[in-house]
Every structure is written in structure tokens, then in C-alpha cells.
Enzyme design. Structure first.
Site, PDB file in Angstrom:
ATOM      1  N   ASN A  22       0.867  -1.177   0.000  1.00 44.41           N
ATOM      2  CA  ASN A  22       0.000   0.000   0.000  1.00 44.41           C
ATOM      3  C   ASN A  22       0.905   1.230   0.000  1.00 44.41           C
ATOM      4  OD1 ASN A  22      -1.796   2.041   0.461  1.00 44.41           O
ATOM      5  ND2 ASN A  22      -2.343   1.398   2.544  1.00 44.41           N
TER       6      ASN A  22
ATOM      7  N   LYS B  55       0.088   4.305  -0.326  1.00 45.69           N
ATOM      8  CA  LYS B  55      -0.528   5.524   0.243  1.00 45.69           C
ATOM      9  C   LYS B  55      -0.255   6.726  -0.663  1.00 45.69           C
ATOM     10  CE  LYS B  55      -0.206   3.302   4.664  1.00 45.69           C
ATOM     11  NZ  LYS B  55      -0.256   3.441   6.113  1.00 45.69           N
TER      12      LYS B  55
ATOM     13  N   HIS C 186      -9.764   1.295   4.128  1.00 46.77           N
ATOM     14  CA  HIS C 186      -8.536   1.481   4.913  1.00 46.77           C
ATOM     15  C   HIS C 186      -8.806   2.501   6.023  1.00 46.77           C
ATOM     16  CE1 HIS C 186      -4.484   2.606   6.061  1.00 46.77           C
ATOM     17  NE2 HIS C 186      -4.081   1.477   5.503  1.00 46.77           N
TER      18      HIS C 186
ATOM     19  N   GLU D 152      -7.166   4.880   7.145  1.00 48.33           N
ATOM     20  CA  GLU D 152      -6.849   6.273   6.801  1.00 48.33           C
ATOM     21  C   GLU D 152      -7.967   6.894   5.966  1.00 48.33           C
ATOM     22  OE1 GLU D 152      -2.944   5.565   5.211  1.00 48.33           O
ATOM     23  OE2 GLU D 152      -2.173   5.172   7.225  1.00 48.33           O
TER      24      GLU D 152
ATOM     25  N   GLU E 277      -6.164  -4.718  10.150  1.00 48.91           N
ATOM     26  CA  GLU E 277      -5.202  -3.642  10.320  1.00 48.91           C
ATOM     27  C   GLU E 277      -5.535  -2.848  11.586  1.00 48.91           C
ATOM     28  OE1 GLU E 277      -2.955  -2.812   6.464  1.00 48.91           O
ATOM     29  OE2 GLU E 277      -4.375  -1.215   6.880  1.00 48.91           O
TER      30      GLU E 277
ATOM     31  N   GLY F 211       1.912   2.258  10.831  1.00 45.66           N
ATOM     32  CA  GLY F 211       2.886   3.342  10.760  1.00 45.66           C
ATOM     33  C   GLY F 211       3.563   3.676  12.082  1.00 45.66           C
TER      34      GLY F 211
ATOM     35  N   SER G  55       2.832  -2.087  10.392  1.00 49.27           N
ATOM     36  CA  SER G  55       4.262  -2.170  10.706  1.00 49.27           C
ATOM     37  C   SER G  55       4.882  -3.522  10.363  1.00 49.27           C
ATOM     38  CB  SER G  55       4.514  -1.808  12.175  1.00 49.27           C
ATOM     39  OG  SER G  55       4.068  -0.488  12.435  1.00 49.27           O
TER      40      SER G  55
END
Ligand code: PGA
Length: 254
Positions: free
Chosen positions: A9, A11, A95, A97, A167, A173, A213
Site C-alpha cells: 500500500n 498511500k 482502509h 486512513e 489492520e 505506521g 508495521s
């Protein structure tokens, strides 16, 4: 047997030039890799270039988001038909985000999933709890709720096999992955919920991958768990050698 999937991904990273530079280094490194499926989710502006560069390779390419309608007055959006028209065949949905920064709701994830299946796109649906929910003992409730909403009224199709990505928001992150035990517990819950919603066969066949991560130095311990069917990799997928190493680590377990 579920074939593992290792997905990148990207991003909001990489221009088309940077994306193609990545592929020049990366594609030869995974040329002979057959054990796992590999997929890359670049930005919208790089998507067509990456699709073209990955043609005739074993690497699948997908978009990071889409609208659920085919067309309309929705500034900034891209539709499933538009993605399919450029040869895009995978799609990342829900996702965290997108849920946090673009206000994507559970209902929208459901509409998008149905649209993906209708257009033959292969969806990866992301679910996962925040740190606050985990600390309040609500991990299971969050996962069940997100899946119940996402899968509501969904009819699985062999052309669009669904992958679920677990996730946990607190592991994305941050540099510290969830533990194999925490992930396995979550994946068991996810598999039960998928079976309850879509039937036992879907429960058995649906890939459940982990993201948060994932790096070259923890992928082997994750892939050793029978319940973890692969990984969705953010930061560590941006460098071609790092991402290839993650794929090779998983491979070396064979
Ligand atoms: P990360 O991101 O690997 O940088 O934690 C994973 C993701 O958000 O999909």
C-alpha cells in the site's frame, strides 16, 4: 489451501517516475516467485503507468479507493468502471486512513464492496480497532460490527474473491506490529464472522491478511502462524529491496 498475498500500500507516495523506478528494480527480484500472490496499490496518478509496467508479470495492481457509482457529479472521485477500463483489477476498501481522513463509513465500504464485485474487481476490505477500543476490550465487537456492515447483502463471486485485511489502527505506521498471538485471535474472529455472513465455504476460503508495521524482520514470525494468509505493507513497501525482502522472507519458510 489459501494462497498467501503480500501487498504493497503506497498511500500518498511516489510520482509516476518514482513508481516506474521502483518497478525497474523490484520486478526482476520477484520474477520467479510463485508461492505468494503479490499486489501493489499505487496512487491514482501512477496507477495506469504501474498497470502497464506490470503487464505480463506476476504482480497484480489495484487502486487505493474508488466511488461505488459508475459516474456522476462527484468531484475528485474515480469509479469502478473507470478503474476496470484501464485494466485495474484489484481494489483496497475501507482502509482506516480513508475512514479517518475521508470520513468513509461502514455503509460506504459495503456499497463499494458490492460495486467491486459487480465489476469483477478483486477487493481487499480493511478492518481494525483503534487503541482506545482495544483498551476498552472492544476489539471483537469492532471487528464483528465492521464486517457485519461491510458484508451485509454481499453475494460472493469467484471472479472477485474477497480478502480481509486486519489492520489494527494502533499498529499502522507506528513501527510496532501487533503480536502474532493478537493477530491470530483477531483473524479467528474475522473468519467466524465471514463464515456467519457468507457461509462456511467462504469462511474457509477467504484470505485474512495482516497489516500494521510489517517489515523484513517480523514477516517470518507472522507468516509462521497458520491463520495469517499474508500481509498488507505500507512504509516498508516503498523501497524495492525492502519489499522484495519481505516477500523472500515469507518464501524462505517453504
Ligand atoms: P504500515 O502501513 O506498514 O506503514 O504500518 C500498513 C497499512 O496502512 O496498510
Amino acid at each position: 489451501m489459501r494462497k498467501p498475498l503480500i501487498a504493497a500500500n503506497w498511500k500518498m507516495y511516489k510520482t509516476p517516475t518514482e513508481s516506474l523506478a521502483f518497478l525497474r528494480d523490484f520486478l526482476p527480484l520477484v520474477k520467479h516467485h510463485t508461492r505468494d500472490d503479490i499486489a501493489i496499490f499505487p496512487t491514482m496518478s501512477s496507477l495506469a503507468y504501474v498497470i502497464e509496467a506490470c503487464q505480463d508479470t506476476r504482480v497484480d495492481v489495484g487502486a487505493q479507493t474508488m466511488h461505488w457509482l459508475n459516474e456522476g457529479p462527484y468531484t475528485g472521485q474515480t469509479s469502478p468502471t473507470m478503474l476496470a477500463s484501464i485494466g485495474c483489477d484489484h481494489i483496497l476498501l475501507g482502509h482506516s486512513e480513508r475512514r479517518i481522513y475521508a470520513n468513509e463509513t461502514d455503509d460506504m465500504v459495503n456499497w463499494k464492496l458490492k460495486a467491486a464485485i459487480a465489476h469483477g474487481l478483486v477487493p481487499i476490505v480493511c478492518v481494525g480497532e483503534s487503541l482506545e477500543k482495544r483498551q476498552s476490550g472492544l476489539t471483537e465487537a469492532v471487528l464483528r460490527w465492521q464486517l457485519a456492515c461491510a458484508l451485509n447483502g454481499v453475494t460472493p463471486s469467484p471472479n472477485s474473491p474477497i480478502t480481509i485485511a486486519y489492520e489494527p489502527v494502533w499498529a499502522i505506521g507506528t513501527g510496532s506490529s501487533a503480536s502474532p498471538k493478537q493477530i491470530s485471535e483477531a483473524h479467528t474472529i474475522i473468519r467466524h464472522e465471514v463464515a456467519a455472513r457468507l457461509g462456511d465455504e467462504a469462511g474457509e476460503n477467504t484470505r485474512v491478511i495482516y497489516g500494521g508495521s510489517v517489515k523484513a524482520d517480523n514477516i517470518a514470525s507472522l507468516m509462521a502462524e497458520p491463520d495469517i494468509d499474508g500481509a498488507l505493507v505500507g512504509g516498508a513497501s516503498l523501497d524495492p529491496h525492502s519489499f522484495a525482502k519481505i516477500i523472500q522472507y515469507a518464501y524462505s519458510l517453504e
